[in-house]
Design an enzyme around this catalytic site. Structure first.
Site, PDB file in Angstrom:
ATOM      1  N   SER A 212      -8.212  12.488  -2.733  1.00  0.00           N
ATOM      2  CA  SER A 212      -8.844  11.176  -2.553  1.00  0.00           C
ATOM      3  C   SER A 212     -10.324  11.273  -2.902  1.00  0.00           C
ATOM      4  CB  SER A 212      -8.631  10.672  -1.126  1.00  0.00           C
ATOM      5  OG  SER A 212      -8.977   9.316  -1.042  1.00  0.00           O
ATOM      6  N   ASN A 213     -11.123  10.347  -2.429  1.00  0.00           N
ATOM      7  CA  ASN A 213     -12.558  10.345  -2.746  1.00  0.00           C
ATOM      8  C   ASN A 213     -13.337   9.836  -1.543  1.00  0.00           C
ATOM      9  OD1 ASN A 213     -12.778   7.348  -2.950  1.00  0.00           O
ATOM     10  ND2 ASN A 213     -11.270   7.714  -4.563  1.00  0.00           N
ATOM     11  N   ARG A 214     -14.659   9.736  -1.688  1.00  0.00           N
ATOM     12  CA  ARG A 214     -15.527   9.455  -0.540  1.00  0.00           C
ATOM     13  C   ARG A 214     -15.650   7.978  -0.189  1.00  0.00           C
ATOM     14  NH1 ARG A 214     -20.884  11.404  -2.250  1.00  0.00           N
ATOM     15  NH2 ARG A 214     -21.519  10.524  -0.268  1.00  0.00           N
TER      16      ARG A 214
END
Ligand code: C5P
Length: 408
Positions: A212-214
């Site tokens: 995933s990402n931030r």
């Protein structure tokens, strides 16, 4: 006479927009309200108190010490059913937030127990200044209704957010505050369908792990919340976040880029505006294991194991190629270098109407923060910089710009 019997306290503070408060007083009277005006010393330099006295048929108070024995600020506050401060300068907003009561308007405000509307009007720089935004947040947190500012022409030939909201919007706010049916022209997004995406997608590796990402979803949720407040029918297609769905918004939860692709593709034909604030993973593991991968799967030592990734569809770019869509397309670009050039390239490549570009290498803007700083570019060569401010304010500017580009 939609405001018949309603006692409105109209506070006027010193700004070029003061003359518009005269029209507002007139509009309130026309709707049947009783209007009591209080003014700051600054306001009296722009408009004579007698001007208000003549149209309202009541004395106008501008000095705490005119009738000391009457304690005017307490009296007028007690006699109001609703209060509106228009225009509200950054100075009175800061005083209200801090509880400073050093003139009649601020003293009166500090006595109010009725619904209160603050209609800011000032230059864009002042409005976007963190001090002003912090004060506005404090007021909002206490239940004060903040109406505006609008975006448009300002004093001195400037343009941007900071205009006193139009008279009909302010009248509408007063009606709402006292629970009366409204009469104002609705915002152009009212009744329109707005599709918003938010959050960072999750791309599964196995039943318990994902890439995933931030992204926290804050920007997209702010867009959805503000669009709903402006009267739009909002669908929020959201990858997992820790946020609650904003009031009045239909939430469609999704997990991966492929889920988001399916949800957005089916909702897009009905949308008038599509704002893609999600951080969509550009790739996903080529294979998703049915069972949790064991430590041993990845072997020991330095060599590791290759996880093959395949490209996800670019949802926004795909929307940009569809000629069956009528929607105004708005994208976000999170960049870390050559920020504006990359954003400009995406605007063209994805065939968007507007793009909001942010530099996610900054610590006070982008991922996870409540504030953002963006450059907005339009297809037609439009460029507008929004200095560091709340994500809701960024959302409002973007939605106003999208509304101006609505197709019939
Ligand atoms: O190409 P990039 O990911 O930087 O573009 C960002 C914009 O494109 C955002 O509005 C994002 O929501 C959208 N996007 C998308 N589908 C993807 C990747 C990005 O809709 N697969």
């Amino acid at each position: 006479m939609t405001l018949a019997g309603v006692r409105v306290l109209l506070g006027v503070s010193g700004g070029v927009a003061c003359y518009k408060a005269v029209a507002l007083a007139r509009g309130l009277l026309k709707a049947g309200a009783e209007v009591q005006v209080v003014m700051t010393a600054g306001a009296t330099r722009f408009v004579q108190p007698d001007q208000f006295a003549a149209i309202t048929g009541r004395p106008v108070y501008a000095d705490t010490f005119t009738d000391v024995h009457r304690i005017v600020h307490v009296e007028v506050a007690r006699q109001a059913d609703v209060a509106i401060i228009a225009p509200a300068t950054t100075n009175v907003i800061a005083k209200f937030a801090a509880g400073i009561a050093d003139d009649l308007v601020s003293s009166t405000f500090t006595c109010l127990t009725v619904p209160t509307i603050v209609a800011p009007a000032m230059h864009t720089e002042m409005w976007l200044h963190p001090a002003t935004q912090a004060a506005v947040d404090v007021l909002r947190g206490r239940g004060t209704i903040i109406t505006g500012p609008g975006v448009g022409a300002l004093a001195g030939g400037d343009e941007g957010p900071g205009r006193l909201e139009d008279e009909d919007v302010l009248l509408d706010a007063v009606h709402r505050a006292v629970g009366r049916p409204t009469i104002a022209e609705p915002h152009p997004l009212s009744g329109r369908r707005v599709l918003v995406t938010a959050g960072g997608t999750r791309e599964r590796l196995d039943p318990v792990r994902y890439l995933s990402n931030r992204s926290t979803g804050k920007m997209g949720y702010a867009v959805a919340a503000v669009a709903a407040e402006l009267g739009a029918e909002v669908e929020l297609v959201s990858a997992p976040t820790a946020l609650d769905a904003p009031a009045g918004v239909t939430l469609t939860p999704v997990e991966s880029a492929l889920d988001m692709h399916a949800a957005v593709t089916s909702a897009a034909p009905d949308a008038d505006v599509i704002v893609k604030a999600a951080a969509v993973s550009d790739f996903r593991p080529a294979q998703v294991a049915d069972q949790k991968l064991k430590k041993g799967t990845f072997g020991a030592g330095e060599g590791g194991t290759v996880v093959r990734l395949v490209a996800n569809p670019d949802i926004l770019a795909e929307l940009g190629t569809r000629d069956d869509l009528d929607a105004v397309l708005v994208g976000f670009a999170a960049e870390t270098e050559d920020v504006e050039a990359h954003g400009r390239d995406k605007l063209a490549r994805k065939n968007l109407d507007l793009i909001a570009i942010n530099d996610v290498s900054a610590t006070d803007a982008g991922f996870g923060t409540d504030t953002n700083r963006v450059v907005i570019l339009g297809r037609e060569g439009f460029r507008h910089e929004v200095a560091l401010t709340g994500k809701r304010e960024v959302a409002r500017v973007l939605l106003d710009l999208a509304a101006a580009r609505l197709r019939s």
